[in-house]
Design a protein around this motif. Structure first.
Motif, PDB file in Angstrom:
ATOM      1  N   HIS A  71       1.011  -1.356   0.151  1.00  0.00           N
ATOM      2  CA  HIS A  71       0.233   0.360   0.215  1.00  0.00           C
ATOM      3  C   HIS A  71       0.260   1.670  -0.130  1.00  0.00           C
ATOM      4  O   HIS A  71       1.716   1.310   0.662  1.00  0.00           O
ATOM      5  CB  HIS A  71      -1.317   0.320   0.975  1.00  0.00           C
ATOM      6  CG  HIS A  71      -1.727  -0.801   1.505  1.00  0.00           C
ATOM      7  ND1 HIS A  71      -3.576  -0.228   0.374  1.00  0.00           N
ATOM      8  CD2 HIS A  71      -2.716  -1.901   1.674  1.00  0.00           C
ATOM      9  CE1 HIS A  71      -3.747  -1.463  -0.147  1.00  0.00           C
ATOM     10  NE2 HIS A  71      -3.631  -2.311   1.649  1.00  0.00           N
ATOM     11  N   GLY A  72       0.767   2.154  -0.758  1.00  0.00           N
ATOM     12  CA  GLY A  72       1.314   3.353  -1.308  1.00  0.00           C
ATOM     13  C   GLY A  72       2.093   3.516  -1.673  1.00  0.00           C
ATOM     14  O   GLY A  72       2.838   4.483  -1.716  1.00  0.00           O
ATOM     15  N   LYS A  75       2.116   5.687  -4.926  1.00  0.00           N
ATOM     16  CA  LYS A  75       2.121   7.367  -4.109  1.00  0.00           C
ATOM     17  C   LYS A  75       3.923   7.692  -4.586  1.00  0.00           C
ATOM     18  O   LYS A  75       4.046   8.567  -4.843  1.00  0.00           O
ATOM     19  CB  LYS A  75       1.444   7.775  -3.104  1.00  0.00           C
ATOM     20  CG  LYS A  75       0.123   7.926  -4.023  1.00  0.00           C
ATOM     21  CD  LYS A  75      -0.749   7.952  -3.027  1.00  0.00           C
ATOM     22  CE  LYS A  75      -2.454   7.551  -2.704  1.00  0.00           C
ATOM     23  NZ  LYS A  75      -3.019   7.264  -1.395  1.00  0.00           N
ATOM     24  N   LYS A  81      -1.587   8.751 -12.555  1.00  0.00           N
ATOM     25  CA  LYS A  81      -3.154   8.497 -12.016  1.00  0.00           C
ATOM     26  C   LYS A  81      -3.315   7.838 -13.364  1.00  0.00           C
ATOM     27  O   LYS A  81      -3.752   8.721 -14.370  1.00  0.00           O
ATOM     28  CB  LYS A  81      -4.408   8.991 -11.240  1.00  0.00           C
ATOM     29  CG  LYS A  81      -4.204   9.505 -10.003  1.00  0.00           C
ATOM     30  CD  LYS A  81      -5.959   9.691  -8.936  1.00  0.00           C
ATOM     31  CE  LYS A  81      -7.066   9.008  -9.871  1.00  0.00           C
ATOM     32  NZ  LYS A  81      -8.168   9.716  -9.381  1.00  0.00           N
TER      33      LYS A  81
ATOM     34  N   GLU B 259      -7.495   9.830   3.130  1.00  0.00           N
ATOM     35  CA  GLU B 259      -7.067   8.017   3.320  1.00  0.00           C
ATOM     36  C   GLU B 259      -9.254   8.453   3.833  1.00  0.00           C
ATOM     37  O   GLU B 259      -9.405   7.360   4.211  1.00  0.00           O
ATOM     38  CB  GLU B 259      -6.412   7.930   3.919  1.00  0.00           C
ATOM     39  CG  GLU B 259      -5.151   8.032   3.107  1.00  0.00           C
ATOM     40  CD  GLU B 259      -4.453   7.816   2.096  1.00  0.00           C
ATOM     41  OE1 GLU B 259      -5.169   6.081   1.822  1.00  0.00           O
ATOM     42  OE2 GLU B 259      -4.013   8.297   1.288  1.00  0.00           O
ATOM     43  N   PHE B 280     -34.732  -1.076  -4.496  1.00  0.00           N
ATOM     44  CA  PHE B 280     -36.132  -1.430  -5.602  1.00  0.00           C
ATOM     45  C   PHE B 280     -36.126  -3.105  -5.831  1.00  0.00           C
ATOM     46  O   PHE B 280     -37.001  -3.404  -6.583  1.00  0.00           O
ATOM     47  CB  PHE B 280     -35.177  -1.131  -6.657  1.00  0.00           C
ATOM     48  CG  PHE B 280     -35.290  -2.029  -8.407  1.00  0.00           C
ATOM     49  CD1 PHE B 280     -36.184  -1.306  -8.745  1.00  0.00           C
ATOM     50  CD2 PHE B 280     -34.510  -3.091  -9.141  1.00  0.00           C
ATOM     51  CE1 PHE B 280     -35.908  -1.717 -10.672  1.00  0.00           C
ATOM     52  CE2 PHE B 280     -35.484  -3.105  -9.997  1.00  0.00           C
ATOM     53  CZ  PHE B 280     -36.715  -1.925 -10.600  1.00  0.00           C
ATOM     54  N   ILE B 314     -35.632   8.817  -5.252  1.00  0.00           N
ATOM     55  CA  ILE B 314     -34.743   8.560  -6.725  1.00  0.00           C
ATOM     56  C   ILE B 314     -34.014   9.093  -7.170  1.00  0.00           C
ATOM     57  O   ILE B 314     -32.970   8.776  -7.557  1.00  0.00           O
ATOM     58  CB  ILE B 314     -36.056   7.894  -7.737  1.00  0.00           C
ATOM     59  CG1 ILE B 314     -36.252   6.831  -7.820  1.00  0.00           C
ATOM     60  CG2 ILE B 314     -34.899   7.791  -9.195  1.00  0.00           C
ATOM     61  CD1 ILE B 314     -37.411   5.735  -8.774  1.00  0.00           C
ATOM     62  N   GLN B 328     -12.741   8.897  -7.041  1.00  0.00           N
ATOM     63  CA  GLN B 328     -11.527   9.257  -5.909  1.00  0.00           C
ATOM     64  C   GLN B 328     -11.634  10.192  -5.439  1.00  0.00           C
ATOM     65  O   GLN B 328     -12.105  10.430  -4.339  1.00  0.00           O
ATOM     66  CB  GLN B 328     -10.724   8.558  -6.798  1.00  0.00           C
ATOM     67  CG  GLN B 328     -10.428   7.791  -5.325  1.00  0.00           C
ATOM     68  CD  GLN B 328      -8.895   7.320  -5.923  1.00  0.00           C
ATOM     69  OE1 GLN B 328      -7.715   7.989  -5.973  1.00  0.00           O
ATOM     70  NE2 GLN B 328      -8.350   6.132  -5.935  1.00  0.00           N
ATOM     71  N   LYS B 329     -11.401  11.047  -6.099  1.00  0.00           N
ATOM     72  CA  LYS B 329     -11.317  12.658  -5.945  1.00  0.00           C
ATOM     73  C   LYS B 329     -12.780  13.032  -5.036  1.00  0.00           C
ATOM     74  O   LYS B 329     -12.164  13.879  -3.663  1.00  0.00           O
ATOM     75  CB  LYS B 329     -11.320  13.523  -6.919  1.00  0.00           C
ATOM     76  CG  LYS B 329      -9.721  14.564  -7.229  1.00  0.00           C
ATOM     77  CD  LYS B 329      -9.428  15.724  -8.095  1.00  0.00           C
ATOM     78  CE  LYS B 329      -8.808  15.833  -8.439  1.00  0.00           C
ATOM     79  NZ  LYS B 329      -8.435  16.174  -9.959  1.00  0.00           N
ATOM     80  N   ARG B 332     -12.499  12.136  -1.774  1.00  0.00           N
ATOM     81  CA  ARG B 332     -11.701  12.451  -0.559  1.00  0.00           C
ATOM     82  C   ARG B 332     -12.211  14.001  -0.399  1.00  0.00           C
ATOM     83  O   ARG B 332     -10.764  14.639   0.302  1.00  0.00           O
ATOM     84  CB  ARG B 332     -10.228  12.186  -0.856  1.00  0.00           C
ATOM     85  CG  ARG B 332      -9.742  10.799  -1.336  1.00  0.00           C
ATOM     86  CD  ARG B 332      -8.988  10.957  -2.061  1.00  0.00           C
ATOM     87  NE  ARG B 332      -8.092   9.418  -2.731  1.00  0.00           N
ATOM     88  CZ  ARG B 332      -6.613   9.397  -1.115  1.00  0.00           C
ATOM     89  NH1 ARG B 332      -6.550  10.308  -0.061  1.00  0.00           N
ATOM     90  NH2 ARG B 332      -6.939   8.040  -1.027  1.00  0.00           N
ATOM     91  N   VAL B 410      -3.566   3.532   4.532  1.00  0.00           N
ATOM     92  CA  VAL B 410      -3.346   4.513   3.105  1.00  0.00           C
ATOM     93  C   VAL B 410      -4.678   3.737   2.485  1.00  0.00           C
ATOM     94  O   VAL B 410      -4.518   2.135   2.660  1.00  0.00           O
ATOM     95  CB  VAL B 410      -2.650   3.434   2.727  1.00  0.00           C
ATOM     96  CG1 VAL B 410      -2.088   4.204   1.166  1.00  0.00           C
ATOM     97  CG2 VAL B 410      -0.974   5.066   3.343  1.00  0.00           C
ATOM     98  N   SER B 411      -5.514   3.550   2.228  1.00  0.00           N
ATOM     99  CA  SER B 411      -6.225   3.200   0.976  1.00  0.00           C
ATOM    100  C   SER B 411      -6.767   2.390  -0.048  1.00  0.00           C
ATOM    101  O   SER B 411      -5.692   3.619  -0.983  1.00  0.00           O
ATOM    102  CB  SER B 411      -7.718   4.031   1.764  1.00  0.00           C
ATOM    103  OG  SER B 411      -8.015   5.123   1.049  1.00  0.00           O
TER     104      SER B 411
END
Lengths: 207, 411
Positions: A71-72, A75, A81, B259, B280, B314, B328-329, B332, B410-411
């Motif tokens: 992990h990491g 970076k 990306k 993270e 649903f 909905i 992803q941005k 975060r 760290v994800s």
């Protein structure tokens, strides 16, 4: 590099027996053109720090081969990306569009069938198919684009494999590889950098 | 491996955050209280009945969040979660509200035993009388389950389960704060949380059946408990995310990084999808089978103005949060988390109104000042109660064995 690779068949057994003597005796098959400088690490945290330092030194064509995902690391290496998500999104939207069009066109225009008095097309009963096709085409696009386009797989041979130490990257060693195609690459500077960062068994691999 | 924090770190006793939270709570409580009083006494003809309906709605909103906060805590213990060690206490500090929830059950029990308004369908003695024009064989058939005694026993049992969950899981988690070396509270919780997660699932499922589904005793859906859970869980996650962001941006939890935001965002994203999936599935099976006793529920909720809530769900409970959290941005980005979190919390109130209130007003859309007033009153009490907890507890489970993992996440 590619052409040379093709003319040199993989000699896996002989390479293994030569493994221990690799540093002292240059491989007889090897030419004098440098391919890369490699160094070994045993600790994932150390290799992450090393990656940060190599990136800070300005190298771009370097890679780290690890026995398991660290992990990491990406970076620390300063990797850009990936554009993969946009392909996934494209695949998903294509699947969704396909599912809607297929059900609507077959159900209402091409071959309308009255089934239990239900409408010829409705988003409600169409939803499972829309969902499935969205997920299916998203997953397929992702897999094909990732392996085929971005990772350039399948690849039958990589010249790194001539280096016996490199194989330990699938076992217990974190192998740092600085490639000769890097703009800043000189054998001395790469070797010095890796040694300064604490890599063991720093070695030059020729094409 | 434990991590040493300084003595006063995460002590928010005198912080402006707690003061603001307290004031917000009091403010909402007062505004909601005045609105409810005016609405009940001036606008409503039958004040007690109107109060009960709105009360049930507002009460279930906070009940779901409080119980689910305990579930969130138990879930972290059960899965040995490392990422959440910094975040878990945020959820746990909401859980002492369970005492208010326990007392809050009393008006409902009182109504079942005496005034017979909320559950008048199955409490009606005429429905049980053979030969009476209101005789209802369906209700008679269910009377072994839907009778006042058993009903009240069940409500009390749910409350006892939730209280036990608080005294076992949350109290053990608090106990870990006192000692870094003795990890037995965490180890105990790991085993006990397995039991309490199951008890939570059973208690909230049947609470949803009893409190909400039995308003309309002819209708039934086995998905209903899961639907209730899904809505609660995504709302709880939003609340946790909002508070985590507020604490971090206020400088009280500097260890939180993007993270942790990312993980919270992923959680919210996943469970908006889960909520939609469950909602649903329930809808489509009933729509397709088209059986009269099942479609009745949607018949009421897709006409007479209630359909606008359905369409709003909905769009704003699925499409907007889904699109907003997709990249992803965005996950975060603290602003996105706050924005989407607040949206989901509001939409959960709409969701509850959409499936509870048509039982009282099937032939006309209705969202009264009293509904909103009591909801604000409960929300204010909830926030005030949470603010009080920050005075006696630290904002982070400082001696959590997984603290290092969470700090270096760290994800």
């Amino acid at each position: 590099m590619e052409e040379q690779t093709l003319t040199q068949p993989v000699k896996s057994e002989s390479a293994e027996t030569e493994a221990s003597a690799h540093m002292e005796q240059p491989d007889a098959r090897a030419t004098s053109d440098p391919l890369a400088v490699m160094g070994d690490f045993v600790d994932p945290n150390e290799v992450t720090d090393a990656a940060r330092a190599i990136h800070a030194a300005g190298y771009t064509d370097f890679d780290i081969y690890t026995p398991y995902p660290v992990h990491g690391l990406e970076k620390a290496m300063g990797m850009k990306k990936t554009i993969l998500p946009f392909f996934s999104l494209g695949g998903a939207l294509f699947g969704l569009g396909n599912a809607i069009f297929l059900q609507w066109w077959t159900g209402t225009l091409h071959y309308p069938l009255n089934i239990g008095g239900k409408p010829f097309f409705s988003p409600w009963f169409g939803m499972p198919v829309m969902f499935e096709l969205t997920v299916l085409l998203c997953a397929l696009t992702t897999a094909v684009v990732m392996f085929g386009l971005l990772c350039k797989l399948p690849q039958w041979h990589n010249p790194f494999q001539k280096d016996a130490g490199f194989r330990r990257a699938v076992d217990d060693t974190f192998v740092v590889v600085i490639e000769a195609k890097d703009q800043r690459f000189t054998v001395d500077s790469a070797t010095n950098l890796l040694e300064k960062l604490g890599a063991s068994n720093v070695r030059l691999v020729n094409v | 491996m434990s991590v040493k924090f300084s003595e006063n770190q995460f002590d928010l006793k005198d912080s402006s955050f707690v003061k603001k939270l307290e004031l917000t709570g009091i403010g909402l409580f007062v505004v909601g209280g005045i609105a409810s009083l005016v609405a009940a006494l001036v606008l409503e003809e039958h004040a007690w009945e109107a109060f009960l309906e709105s009360y049930l709605y507002a009460y279930i909103y906070v009940l779901g969040i409080t119980a689910t906060c305990m579930f969130f805590s138990a879930l972290q213990f059960l899965t040995n979660a490392g990422w959440s060690a910094l975040v878990r206490r945020v959820a746990e500090l909401f859980t002492p509200f369970i005492f208010v929830i326990a007392i809050g059950m009393l008006p409902i029990i009182f109504d079942v035993l005496t005034s017979h308004h909320l559950y008048h369908h199955w409490l009606d003695p005429q429905a049980h009388e053979v030969g009476n024009e209101h005789y209802d064989p369906v209700i008679v058939g269910k009377s072994w389950y839907l009778n006042p005694t058993f009903f009240c026993v069940r409500l009390i049992a749910y409350v006892l389960v939730w209280l036990a969950m608080y005294f076992v899981i949350v109290k053990n988690s608090f106990k870990q704060d006192t000692s870094a070396d003795d990890q037995s509270p965490t180890r105990k919780n790991k085993v006990l949380s397995a039991i309490f997660v199951m008890l939570y699932a059973l208690s909230t499922t049947f609470a949803a059946f009893d409190l909400i589904m039995s308003l309309d005793p002819h209708w039934f859906s086995t998905m209903f408990g899961v639907y209730f859970f899904a809505g609660n869980f995504v709302t709880t996650l939003s609340l946790i995310a909002i508070f985590t962001v507020l604490l971090k941006e206020g400088g009280y939890l500097p260890q939180i990084t993007s993270e942790h935001y990312h993980d919270l965002g992923k959680f919210m994203f996943a469970f908006t999808v889960f909520w939609t999936y469950i909602g649903f599935s329930q809808f489509m099976l009933i729509w397709y089978a088209n059986l009269p006793e099942e479609t009745l529920f949607y018949q009421e909720r897709l006409h007479h103005g209630w359909q606008y809530f359905f369409y709003a769900l909905i769009v704003f409970h699925f499409i907007v949060p889904f699109s907003a959290l997709l990249s992803q941005k965005a996950k975060r980005n603290p602003r996105v988390l706050i924005g989407v979190g607040l949206l989901i919390m509001v939409m959960h109130a709409i969701d509850l109104a959409w499936y509870i209130m048509p039982s009282f007003s099937p032939h006309g859309f209705r969202y009264r000042l009293l509904d909103l007033g009591l909801l604000l009153l409960f929300a204010g009490l909830f926030l005030f109660w949470a603010a009080r907890q920050y005075k006696s507890h630290k904002a982070v489970a400082v001696n959590d064995p997984f603290m290092r993992e969470s700090l270096e996440l760290v994800s």
